[in-house]
Design an enzyme around this catalytic site. Structure first.
Site, mmCIF file in Angstrom:
data_model
loop_
_atom_site.group_PDB
_atom_site.id
_atom_site.type_symbol
_atom_site.label_atom_id
_atom_site.label_comp_id
_atom_site.label_asym_id
_atom_site.label_seq_id
_atom_site.Cartn_x
_atom_site.Cartn_y
_atom_site.Cartn_z
ATOM 1 N N ASP A 178 33.048 37.517 38.803
ATOM 2 C CA ASP A 178 32.004 36.296 38.911
ATOM 3 C C ASP A 178 31.511 35.823 37.869
ATOM 4 O OD1 ASP A 178 30.383 38.529 38.322
ATOM 5 O OD2 ASP A 178 29.163 38.732 40.048
ATOM 6 N N GLY A 179 31.419 36.481 36.651
ATOM 7 C CA GLY A 179 31.068 35.836 35.405
ATOM 8 C C GLY A 179 29.788 36.070 35.221
ATOM 9 N N ASP A 205 40.886 44.680 23.560
ATOM 10 C CA ASP A 205 39.998 43.745 23.798
ATOM 11 C C ASP A 205 38.608 43.821 23.313
ATOM 12 O OD1 ASP A 205 40.668 45.218 26.216
ATOM 13 O OD2 ASP A 205 39.011 44.132 26.951
ATOM 14 N N GLY A 215 40.397 37.572 27.997
ATOM 15 C CA GLY A 215 39.497 36.370 27.646
ATOM 16 C C GLY A 215 37.975 36.582 27.997
HETATM 17 P P1 AMP Z 1 35.291 44.886 29.557
HETATM 18 O O1 AMP Z 1 36.111 46.180 30.119
HETATM 19 O O2 AMP Z 1 33.780 44.846 30.226
HETATM 20 O O3 AMP Z 1 35.341 44.661 28.030
HETATM 21 O O4 AMP Z 1 35.956 43.812 30.279
HETATM 22 C C1 AMP Z 1 37.490 43.193 30.298
HETATM 23 C C2 AMP Z 1 37.531 42.028 31.013
HETATM 24 O O5 AMP Z 1 37.097 41.568 32.013
HETATM 25 C C3 AMP Z 1 36.956 40.901 29.917
HETATM 26 O O6 AMP Z 1 37.938 39.782 29.762
HETATM 27 C C4 AMP Z 1 35.642 40.608 30.527
HETATM 28 O O7 AMP Z 1 35.582 39.207 30.259
HETATM 29 C C5 AMP Z 1 36.265 40.667 32.102
HETATM 30 N N1 AMP Z 1 34.829 40.755 32.908
HETATM 31 C C6 AMP Z 1 34.267 42.058 32.992
HETATM 32 N N2 AMP Z 1 33.134 41.678 33.820
HETATM 33 C C7 AMP Z 1 33.527 40.532 34.311
HETATM 34 C C8 AMP Z 1 32.689 39.802 35.367
HETATM 35 N N3 AMP Z 1 31.614 39.806 35.881
HETATM 36 N N4 AMP Z 1 32.895 38.391 35.428
HETATM 37 C C9 AMP Z 1 34.060 37.873 34.564
HETATM 38 N N5 AMP Z 1 34.833 38.445 33.903
HETATM 39 C C10 AMP Z 1 34.427 39.830 33.693
HETATM 40 MG MG MG Z 2 35.394 43.485 26.964
#
Ligand code: AMP
Ligand code: MG
Length: 544
Positions: free
Chosen positions: A147-148, A282, A112
């Site tokens: 942390d978002g 994703d 998500g």
């Molecule tokens: P990514 O590999 O960067 O596409 O991220 C995979 C998942 O991790 C996705 O659901 C992102 O929203 C979540 N995500 C990555 N970095 C963060 C972060 N710093 N805070 C919250 N969610 C994260």
């Molecule tokens: Mg992603």
């Protein structure tokens, strides 16, 4: 009063929102913002966190124009407040969406929008819908243990690269703005127990929609078939109206269309030397847009086995030369996710075949376009292009410079014989080599150039195409300027010291990547030696 004038005269008040996703799909009933599983819903309402001291780093004028925003709007205090997440405009309905995904080949369950918040869908003067999405504006119910937030380093890379890709003609999400939040964010860049504080940043991304393969996968994995149908119908109605009213046939047509678009996107990546680095399901857009710029990289030395992502260094699943297969693997996951709506494997498999066909068609067309040839002729070009693929990785050869210099190779088509020596033949290509070519390599390259010359002579006789036209054609598909990893890193180093001038320079440079820009010739150069080992230039992790 026209609809472009605001009623209050305040900047940005001309933005009109029509939030179809919020209106038409079911929301999570909980409004509290804490990490959780969110079943039976497509999204959760959530507000961006407050940024203590928002500051604009840069905005993209072309994206602003898509939204009917003026330079005055973008220079306003309100702009930086809104696009860092501190102020909501009337009509905005901030929310994060629920999706799952296969990460590095494994089903990962619910992921998500963990640090992305959709503000809403702008409807511009031309009637187009553009979703605005803040990345790095704080936690959501999908943040899991993270942390978002996002840091300047990775946000700047996303901002510059998504715009660069657009101007290269590669389908991509866009970036309106890059801002600093004024907060510091802790990151362990190499997962080695040495976290550091880095400036927090927010990118406002813009796309017709941000729907990913994973949005469908999570619903099927949970057995939420009713919701799956709603999601597919919504996607058909809003993103693919040309495929007809929702129903079994249009679900199949949807998969087929995603296959075709994905094939074209990947062919573009291969044409310009882009390596995404994290092609998890994703991170795959249903619209066939390049999305989620993380540890991506650009090929410098042409090496099909190269990946920029240290997190993927072991298996190198997402290496350059493997991207076409990985896209197909991802599409297979999407086909599985849509299966409950079709309940027949044969038409879904046929749709996947469409990927293979379209990829091959695009790849072959691009392979010869890069050589200045108008069409692919298997009898000559299978061998010509395969020989080149074998030649390029033999010694470290800069992909971008090689193709650009190849346009300057003069085939001397008016002469019956080409009496040039090996050394004379390869002379125009020398700027592409990281070390002087050996005699053996020189000979192999010259042999290939002779084969190429023969093909060009044949084409000349048939079409009358001349050298000037050939160079022009080639320079329209072979970029002169790409966002080399070290270039982004230099812009980051300066930006972290408060100097954004390199960001502006690169943004402008990369708006016209195929043009000769004599004043920017220094960016048409092999990667400097220092960048070979510098973290951020040669090694990138998912930490962002
Ligand atoms: P990514 O590999 O960067 O596409 O991220 C995979 C998942 O991790 C996705 O659901 C992102 O929203 C979540 N995500 C990555 N970095 C963060 C972060 N710093 N805070 C919250 N969610 C994260
Ligand atoms: Mg992603």
């Amino acid at each position: 009063m026209t609809d472009t004038q605001s009623s209050t005269g305040e900047p940005l008040s001309q933005l009109t929102f029509d939030n179809r996703l919020v209106k038409q799909l079911p929301a999570d009933p909980l409004r509290d913002n804490y990490p959780r599983q969110v079943p039976n819903a497509i999204y959760s309402f959530v507000n961006p966190q407050r940024a203590p001291a928002p500051q604009l780093v840069a905005y993209a004028q072309d994206v602003a124009a898509l939204l009917d925003l003026t330079p005055e709007d973008c220079a306003s205090e309100r702009f930086v407040q809104v696009f860092t997440g501190n102020e909501l405009l009337p009509g905005m309905e901030p929310h994060a969406t629920c999706y799952g995904g296969h990460q590095f080949g494994q089903w990962a369950g619910q992921l998500g929008d963990g640090r992305a918040i959709n503000l809403g869908e702008v409807k511009n003067r031309r009637g187009e819908h553009w979703t605005l999405q803040l990345k790095g504006a704080g936690p959501t119910p999908y943040s899991r243990t993270a942390d978002g937030n996002a840091v300047l380093r990775s946000s700047l890379r996303e901002f510059l690269c998504s715009e660069a890709m657009h101007h290269l003609g590669v389908p991509t999400t866009r970036a309106l703005s890059l801002t600093l939040t004024g907060d510091q964010v802790q990151r362990d860049m190499f997962y080695d127990g040495n976290p550091e504080w880095e400036p927090g940043a927010v990118v406002c991304r813009v796309a017709p929609s941000f729907t990913r393969f994973g949005h469908f996968e999570i619903l099927t994995a949970r057995g939420e078939v009713d919701l799956l149908r709603q999601m597919a119908d919504f996607t058909l109605r809003n993103d693919f109206p040309e495929l007809g009213p929702p129903g079994r046939d249009s679900y199949i047509a949807l998969l087929k269309e995603v296959c075709v678009r994905t094939a074209r996107m990947i062919a573009h990546w291969m044409r310009v030397g882009f390596v995404h680095g994290v092609m998890n399901t994703d991170n795959m857009s249903i619209l066939g847009l390049t999305i989620d710029y993380g540890p991506y990289g650009w090929l410098e030395g042409y090496d099909p086995g190269w990946t920029p992502n240290t997190t993927d260094a072991q298996g190198r699943r997402y290496r350059f030369g493997h991207q076409p297969q990985m896209a197909l693997w991802n599409l297979l996951q999407l086909a599985n996710a849509l299966y409950p709506l079709v309940e027949d494997a044969a038409p879904l498999e046929a749709a996947l075949d469409e990927y293979r066909r379209e990829y091959l068609r695009s790849f072959q067309r691009d392979s010869v376009a890069k050589l200045g040839l108008p069409e692919y002729r298997p009898e000559t070009d299978d061998k010509l292009t395969e020989d080149l693929q074998r030649l390029l990785p033999l010694v470290e050869t800069d992909m971008t410079i090689f193709y650009r210099c190849l346009a300057d190779f003069d085939p001397l088509v008016d002469q019956a014989e080409d009496s040039r020596s090996d050394a004379q033949l390869i002379e125009p290509l020398l700027p592409a080599y990281y070390s002087p070519p050996t005699e053996e390599h020189q000979q192999r390259t010259a042999d290939w150039l002779r084969q190429y010359r023969e093909r060009l002579v044949q084409e000349w006789v048939r079409t009358g195409l001349d050298q000037r036209q050939r160079r022009e054609r080639m320079n329209r598909v072979n970029p002169k300027y790409v966002l080399r990893n070290y270039m982004a890193q230099q812009a980051i180093d300066a930006a972290e010291q408060g100097d954004f001038s390199e960001v502006y320079r690169l943004l402008e440079l990369l708006r016209n990547p195929y043009d000769e820009q004599p004043q920017n010739q220094r960016y048409f150069a092999r990667r400097p030696e220092w960048a070979r080992r510098r973290p951020g230039s040669s090694m990138l992790s998912c930490s962002s």
